[in-house]
Design a protein around this motif. Structure first.
Motif, mmCIF file in Angstrom:
data_model
loop_
_atom_site.group_PDB
_atom_site.id
_atom_site.type_symbol
_atom_site.label_atom_id
_atom_site.label_comp_id
_atom_site.label_asym_id
_atom_site.label_seq_id
_atom_site.Cartn_x
_atom_site.Cartn_y
_atom_site.Cartn_z
ATOM 1 N N THR A 259 1.071 4.251 -2.272
ATOM 2 C CA THR A 259 0.426 6.207 -2.096
ATOM 3 C C THR A 259 1.522 6.836 -2.467
ATOM 4 N N LYS A 260 2.814 5.986 -2.380
ATOM 5 C CA LYS A 260 3.716 7.508 -2.086
ATOM 6 C C LYS A 260 3.356 8.222 -3.714
ATOM 7 N N GLN B 135 0.273 -1.290 0.084
ATOM 8 C CA GLN B 135 0.046 0.152 -0.016
ATOM 9 C C GLN B 135 0.781 1.147 0.141
ATOM 10 N N SER B 136 1.905 1.415 0.467
ATOM 11 C CA SER B 136 2.816 2.658 0.672
ATOM 12 C C SER B 136 3.682 2.832 -0.360
#
Length: 272
Positions: A9-10, A5-6
């Motif tokens: 989304t980053k 997810q990181s």
């Protein structure tokens, strides 16, 4: 937030932060500056130049490669032991104490959380964690010997600091200039390449080195008298206040106006 997810989304977070930052940069151009005695908010440590008492770190206290963060701990604005600090608290404390823009104060702790593999929203760290090599800490620092030479990056090297400050040429040696920082960085990089068999350098590391150094010109106005205690004892001078008076603080967009000339000047610096 999971690693997947990181990673997904980053890029969106980075775009949002840069857009936010540029908006604040534009607002700073049109809004009147803060009064010098009101840069640090009322009720916050350091308001009107009144800082909490200074206590040097003890043997079990955690410190980083960043003098400014260490000073916050030495004055107990951050926990004096330098441990179990949340990334969100770091955001607020740095913003209030140094008048960095809120976008800046989100981006850097979020970057630290990312390289430490922790959540910005719920995670915490010790100051020494920030000295992870080639993350924020890097070779050829102006205040620390390379980690290959000195394992503890939480302590300044007074010889390096004095060499830096003695090289100030602004206002009769009372202020550092962009050219002074470029020359000092060029000299350190040449020396470290020769001395450190594990020396590493990249465009990213050089940019961080110039950025770290440029806070001396922006937040401290290059003042040797203010920088000497900050860089050696890692303490605030009573009466000191951030030199950035912009209503929304020092944005990354404005900061680049100092960082880029300093880094470009490194290549032009003549080192004997």
């Amino acid at each position: 937030m999971s690693a997947l997810q990181s990673k997904f989304t980053k890029p969106f977070i980075d775009i949002f932060v840069l857009t936010w930052d540029f908006g604040l940069f534009l607002l700073n151009l049109v809004l009147p500056p803060s009064p010098p005695d009101a840069v640090v908010p009322a009720g916050a440590p350091g308001h009107a130049g009144h800082w909490p008492p200074y206590t040097p770190p003890g043997p079990n206290d955690s410190r980083s490669a960043c003098p400014m963060l260490n000073a916050l701990a030495n004055h107990s604005i951050l926990p004096h032991d330098g441990k179990n600090i949340t990334f969100r608290r770091l955001n607020t404390t740095v913003r209030q104490s140094f008048n960095f823009a809120p976008s800046f104060c989100f981006f850097v702790p979020a970057f630290a959380a990312n390289f430490l593999g922790r959540s910005y929203w719920t995670g915490s760290f010790d100051l020494a964690d920030l000295s992870k090599h080639n993350a924020i800490e890097h070779d050829a620092s102006l205040t620390r010997r390379d980690s290959a030479e000195v394992a503890d990056q939480g302590k300044p090297d007074w010889e390096l600091v004095e060499e830096l400050l003695e090289g100030a040429t602004g206002e009769g040696g009372r202020k550092l200039t962009k050219a002074d920082l470029s020359r000092a960085l060029a000299k350190r990089r040449v020396e470290c390449r020769k001395r450190n068999e594990r020396y590493s350098e990249s465009l990213f590391h050089n940019g961080f080195g110039s950025a770290n150094s440029s806070t001396m010109l922006t937040i401290f106005g290059g003042s040797v008298d203010d920088l000497r205690p900050m860089l050696t004892e890692e303490r605030f001078v009573e009466g000191w206040q951030p030199r950035i008076l912009s209503r929304f603080g020092l944005t990354m967009a404005a900061f680049n106006g100092t960082v880029l000339p300093v880094e470009l000047g490194v290549k032009r610096a003549k080192i004997e």
